[in-house]
Design a protein around this motif. Structure first.
Motif: not given
Length: 322
Positions: A109-125
């Motif tokens: 999540y928001r670090t690499e791969s296709i999720l690098k520019r992922c939308e904000a997901i509160d439970v992960i944030e």
């Protein structure tokens, strides 16, 4: 954070059977009718269908906004998992591959791969990096307790590579490299690519036995390329075309003794079978190095140039200069 036991009681198999009988056996695996029926079945709570519905969003088979954000809660439902701060609650009746995907989210999540520019997901944030990796490890281990998944094996390797101390929580601790090698030997292309990249770095830096590193590089790249992974197939094509090995820093060396023109063409072509952005470079290399194939076939040239333009406009700008 409290350790939560993530279990799988295999009741998901009944949902898989319903999905197969009511959707895939009637409509196939990828038709529009099948995809609509997956959505309908998912909305009844069928966990196998929820996983498939989430996949349609994740891989952007459904054209909408915020695909990754919309897919995440569906994966959680498919896994029977809810987040409670830094912990999770598991019902035990989820489909195990959904466990893996949630772990994949937590790691990437928001670090690499296709999720690098992922939308904000509160439970992960709301989770720290260590909390994310800790939960992801439990999810990957739970996946492997229920099914064989080289992707989950690779994920464990990535987690341990970042936080080695987490290996102590495994029943049979191993190094990150050993997990990568296991996933690669089972044909998981991203593990192969990662191991090949490490070998390439050694080769370019001139570290150790270069011939051994080259053979390892060929070995891992070939596993991935023979499964039509475009990046590996194109890089292997260049290796056989001009002997080039490129490190993660972009530096290159060449080994002309390994040049094999028929192999080069074979792997450039394989890189176009299941195309992504990397396939644009494979088309570029086919045009550049095998231009005689196009001299009397302008339709083929136009077709491949159109593919380059669609897949990667940056490469197209270079291709028109050939």
């Amino acid at each position: 954070m409290t350790r939560v036991r993530i279990t799988c009681n295999n009741t998901y198999k009944a949902d898989e059977q319903i999905l197969n009988e009511t959707v895939f056996e009637k409509y196939g695996y990828s038709s529009p009718s099948s995809e609509r029926e997956i959505i309908c079945l998912a909305l009844t709570g069928n966990k196998a269908a929820l996983k498939s519905y989430a996949d349609l969003l994740f891989y952007k088979k459904i054209n909408c906004r915020e695909n990754y954000k919309k897919a995440f809660p569906l994966y959680c439902q498919a896994a029977g998992i809810t987040f409670e701060g830094a912990d999770i609650k598991c019902t035990g009746d989820g489909t195990p591959l959904a466990y893996y995907v949630i772990g994949y989210y937590l790691v990437n999540y928001r670090t690499e791969s296709i999720l690098k520019r992922c939308e904000a997901i509160d439970v992960i944030e709301d989770l720290t990096r260590e909390e994310r990796l800790s939960l992801a490890l439990d999810l990957a281990v739970a996946t492997l307790s229920a099914c064989k998944s080289p992707a989950a094996v690779n994920l464990i390797g990535r987690i341990i590579n970042e936080i080695p101390s987490l290996a102590d929580r495994l029943d049979e601790p191993a190094t990150a490299g050993e997990y990568f090698e296991q996933a690669a030997e089972e044909g998981y292309v991203y593990a192969c690519n990662n191991l090949a990249a490490k070998e390439a770095d050694m080769i370019v830096r001139g570290v150790g036995d270069i011939e051994t590193h080259i053979n390892n590089y060929i070995h891992y790249m070939t596993i991935s390329a023979d499964r039509y992974e475009p990046y590996a197939a194109n890089r292997l094509g260049l290796f056989y075309m001009i002997g080039e090995v490129r490190s993660s820093s972009g530096d290159t060396v060449r080994f002309h003794d390994y040049i094999n023109i028929p192999f080069a063409k074979k792997y450039f072509t394989k890189a176009t079978v299941y195309p992504d952005r990397n396939s644009a470079w494979a088309y570029f290399n086919l045009i550049k190095y095998f231009h005689k194939d196009y001299d009397s076939n302008i339709d083929l040239l136009n077709e491949h140039m159109d593919c380059i333009k669609e897949l990667n406009p940056v490469v197209y700008d270079e291709a028109i200069e050939l």
